[in-house]
Scaffold this active site. Structure first.
Site, mmCIF file in Angstrom:
data_model
loop_
_atom_site.group_PDB
_atom_site.id
_atom_site.type_symbol
_atom_site.label_atom_id
_atom_site.label_comp_id
_atom_site.label_asym_id
_atom_site.label_seq_id
_atom_site.Cartn_x
_atom_site.Cartn_y
_atom_site.Cartn_z
ATOM 1 N N LYS B 143 0.756 -1.283 -0.200
ATOM 2 C CA LYS B 143 -0.020 0.364 -0.098
ATOM 3 C C LYS B 143 1.087 1.744 0.020
ATOM 4 O O LYS B 143 0.228 2.468 -1.018
ATOM 5 C CB LYS B 143 -0.934 0.093 1.005
ATOM 6 N N GLU B 165 -9.925 6.227 2.906
ATOM 7 C CA GLU B 165 -10.355 4.379 3.555
ATOM 8 C C GLU B 165 -9.946 3.859 3.807
ATOM 9 O O GLU B 165 -7.817 3.558 3.203
ATOM 10 C CB GLU B 165 -11.875 4.346 2.731
ATOM 11 N N SER B 432 1.800 -10.101 -0.392
ATOM 12 C CA SER B 432 1.397 -8.152 -1.066
ATOM 13 C C SER B 432 1.731 -7.386 0.809
ATOM 14 O O SER B 432 1.725 -6.041 0.612
ATOM 15 C CB SER B 432 -0.119 -8.001 -1.637
#
Lengths: 271, 450
Positions: B143, B165, B432
């Site tokens: 991210k 968010e 990830s």
């Protein structure tokens, strides 16, 4: 008569009486369609010039807490698009004022744009407002609405550039919906200065009636806006008053509550 | 008033999503415009000269075939144009690219390594298994690649406040982190249910100076948090940049986020060639919104022999209806500003998603994934909560790597696929994120009291 003409007539009548048109908004099915039907009739008979009826959506991006909660209640109560169309078919002949449907883009898309517009027209809707559909994404919708004779009402916002004001105005029929604030629906204390500024700017691009919505709930606010706008939209306040009256639970309380609210607001629409 | 419309196909070539995905093969956006079927906005013929100027502006932007677009309130349209312009400028600006690359090295810790999981291979019994270690990034997931790039953009646009968010909290932590590093005011919207599941990440965000606002409506998860972030943006658009966390939302976000995540695949492709001498047979990644998947897929889009597999969350099983498989079991619809696959009922009401992993618990998916599914360039499968848990334990036990539950979905399918392939082939998995944040959820699922 086509939707755009019905809307034009409603605005002309209000203007002829030296008023801005008063446009209350309700969420269909909050708490059920029977109450919605009675409230629409009361609003129409006690002072509304046009009615805006919201089809509830699970994710109403343009709405603040009051209309979000009303939408959640309506969906929890099981309201459907079919149910809303049958209510419309039943009440529009008795209203005497035109109804504009507010619906989120996915509800239209899911049903099929052509079919949704056709069914809305058949049910008696004079116009459609799709708050999350800018004209760029609205080609098929605009074409379908023109064929069905339903007015396409687009929104202008305080952030709209001159190019965008020209675009939304040129794609609109019936009236142009001027969003009073950068924000979501819901009652606010004052009339935002940017609302009046938007009216001045939008006027340069269209001769359509200009209606102001978002954040207007009190007669004092309506009075300020009515001096410069052709229409005043009151949403959250009507939804809240109806909900509170339904909560109180007395027979006829809901009609009485929205009836007195609309009379009070109507008095404030005089220019 | 009549509005005449001219052919959509004629005009669309000139607009649409960027086809200059850095390092990518032939990108699936931009010029790859498909038929207009299934999207609002089909044209009718004919036009007059006087209306031509207005007609030009009716060109929809940012479509991947029929998917994508900009389904947002008018208030946001100018902000999306501003963002697109700022991003296009930044992409061409060597100073921006250099600063981003330098921070990816010194702050994020890139390039992340490629690791061959030999003991896990033995369990699967077949193909070689390579893990792209995005879990080793600063803040523990992919991210940050996106959050960092968008924070640089926010600064470039002069916006001093950022909002986001978050589902699992990984994106929220990444945004709170870069906001701290850049001195930006930061508000994170998070579903109340997710705040409960990911209490540790909530505390991390607050330590980093962010305000975490609970969202209580609906299912109180990522869907509602995203809606609330969009409402904040509508309200504060002049001062605020919305750092969306995945390849979802209105154009230009799906392209912007995919570009910023494409560094994963660029590195991984090179690393595979170095470590294995050739490309993998398949690249596997989990898909919620789909940013880590697009991040690794893009570099391989032009490699025909490489199969691209996205793994969605099947939750308690597709048949139970409690899942998050938008591509596998959803239908085309509009959610949070773009047209893609969504979970919905007949009236277009969005249905709640379910997954043990908060990061996959979303009833929509990025529009480029919808397009890759339709064109067949990628295929999408689904893995249940239980299967993901088993893969979570397998990697932890066999390799000493605790994966995020999201990534465990990709691992689960990769293990199955590896078992069907020969030792001469390799499967590349995007790991990830790391699983520290999930330890409590896993303990509860395994019936362990901490």
């Amino acid at each position: 008569m086509k939707g755009a003409a019905l809307l034009a007539k409603a605005f002309a009548r209000a203007a002829g009486e030296g008023r801005a048109a008063l446009i209350p908004y309700l969420v269909a099915g909050d708490p059920n369609l029977e109450v919605t039907g009675r409230a629409l009739l009361t609003l129409a008979h006690r002072g509304a010039d046009l009615l805006e009826l919201g089809i509830p959506h699970s994710d109403p991006l343009a709405d603040g807490p009051v209309i979000q909660a009303a939408s959640t209640r309506a969906l929890a109560g099981g309201v459907t698009v079919d149910g809303i169309f049958s209510l419309l078919r039943e009440v529009t002949p008795r209203l005497g004022v035109p109804v504009v449907l507010l619906v989120y883009a996915n509800t239209v898309f899911r049903r099929g744009v052509e079919r949704f517009v056709r069914e809305a027209a058949a049910a008696g809707a004079a116009g459609l407002i799709i708050p999350d559909l800018p004209p760029e994404e609205g080609r098929e919708y605009i074409a379908a609405a023109r064929r069905a004779g339903v007015a396409t009402v687009f929104l202008a916002a305080p952030t709209s550039t001159p190019e965008r004001l020209r675009l939304v105005a040129s794609c609109s029929e019936g009236f142009l919906y001027c969003v009073s604030v950068t924000g979501v629906t819901g009652e606010r204390r004052e009339v935002p200065p940017e609302a009046l500024e938007l009216l001045r700017r939008a006027r340069e691009y269209t001769r359509l009636p200009l209606s102001v919505g978002f954040g207007l709930s009190r007669p004092e606010q309506v009075q300020v806006v009515a001096r410069q706008a052709d229409g005043v939209i009151v949403g959250s306040a009507v939804v809240r008053v109806l909900h509170e009256a339904v909560q109180a639970g007395k027979e006829g309380a809901a009609e009485e509550a929205v009836g007195s609210l609309i009379e009070e607001l109507r008095a404030a629409t005089r220019k | 008033m009549s509005l005449k419309l001219k052919s959509l196909r004629e005009e669309r070539g000139a607009t649409g999503a960027s086809d200059e995905v850095p390092g990518g093969g032939p990108a699936a956006g931009g010029a790859a415009e498909g038929p207009a079927a299934g999207r609002p906005g089909r044209p009718s013929a004919g036009e007059t000269a006087a209306e031509e100027t207005e007609e030009k502006k009716l060109s929809p932007r940012g479509h991947f075939g029929p998917f994508g677009g900009q389904f947002v309130p008018e208030t946001l349209m100018p902000a999306l144009a501003e963002l697109e312009e700022a991003y296009e400028e930044a992409k061409r600006d060597p100073a921006f690219q250099e600063e981003l690359a330098a921070l990816l090295r010194s702050y994020v810790g890139r390039p992340t390594p490629l690791y061959r999981a030999r003991r896990l291979e033995e369990r699967a019994g077949g193909a070689a298994l390579f893990l792209k270690r995005e879990d080793l990034n600063h803040t523990g997931a992919h991210k940050i690649n996106n959050a960092l790039g968008q924070a640089l953009l926010a600064r470039r646009m002069g916006k001093k406040r950022v909002i986001a968010e978050t589902g699992a909290g990984q994106h929220g932590v990444a945004v709170a982190t870069v906001a701290a590093a850049f001195g930006l005011e930061c508000v994170i919207y998070m579903g109340e249910e997710d705040m409960r599941r990911q209490a540790l990440n909530v505390f991390r965000m607050r330590l980093l100076g962010a305000e975490v606002r609970p969202v209580r409506s609906g299912t109180a998860t990522l869907k509602e948090a995203t809606s609330e972030a969009i409402r904040d943006w509508v309200t504060n658009v002049r001062t605020t940049h919305y750092i969306i966390g995945s390849v979802v939302g209105p154009h230009p976000y799906p392209t912007l986020v995919a570009d910023l995540q494409s560094v994963i695949g660029r590195e991984a492709r090179e690393q595979m060639l170095e470590a294995w001498g050739r490309l993998p047979r398949a690249v596997v990644a989990c898909v919620g919104g789909g940013s880590n998947a697009l991040g690794i897929f893009q570099a391989f889009l032009g490699d025909e022999g490489v199969e691209l597999v996205g793994v969605e969350a099947a939750g308690e099983g597709i048949a139970t209806g409690r899942h998050a498989a938008s591509l596998g079991a959803g239908t085309p619809g509009i959610l949070h500003g773009s047209l893609s696959y969504v979970l919905q009922d007949e009236d277009g009401q969005i249905r709640p998603a379910h997954s043990i992993s908060a990061g996959l618990d979303y009833p929509g998916v990025g529009p480029q994934h919808a397009y890759l599914k339709e064109t067949g360039r990628a295929r999408y499968v689904a893995v249940t909560d239980q299967e993901a848990l088993a893969a979570f334990q397998a990697l932890t036990e066999a390799e000493g790597i605790i994966p995020a539950l999201e990534s465990a979905h990709a691992l689960s399918y990769a293990l199955r696929l590896a078992g069907e392939l020969s030792e001469q082939e390799a499967v590349l998995v995007n790991l990830s994120g790391r699983g520290d944040k999930d330890v409590q959820v896993v303990a509860a699922a395994l019936g362990v009291r901490l």
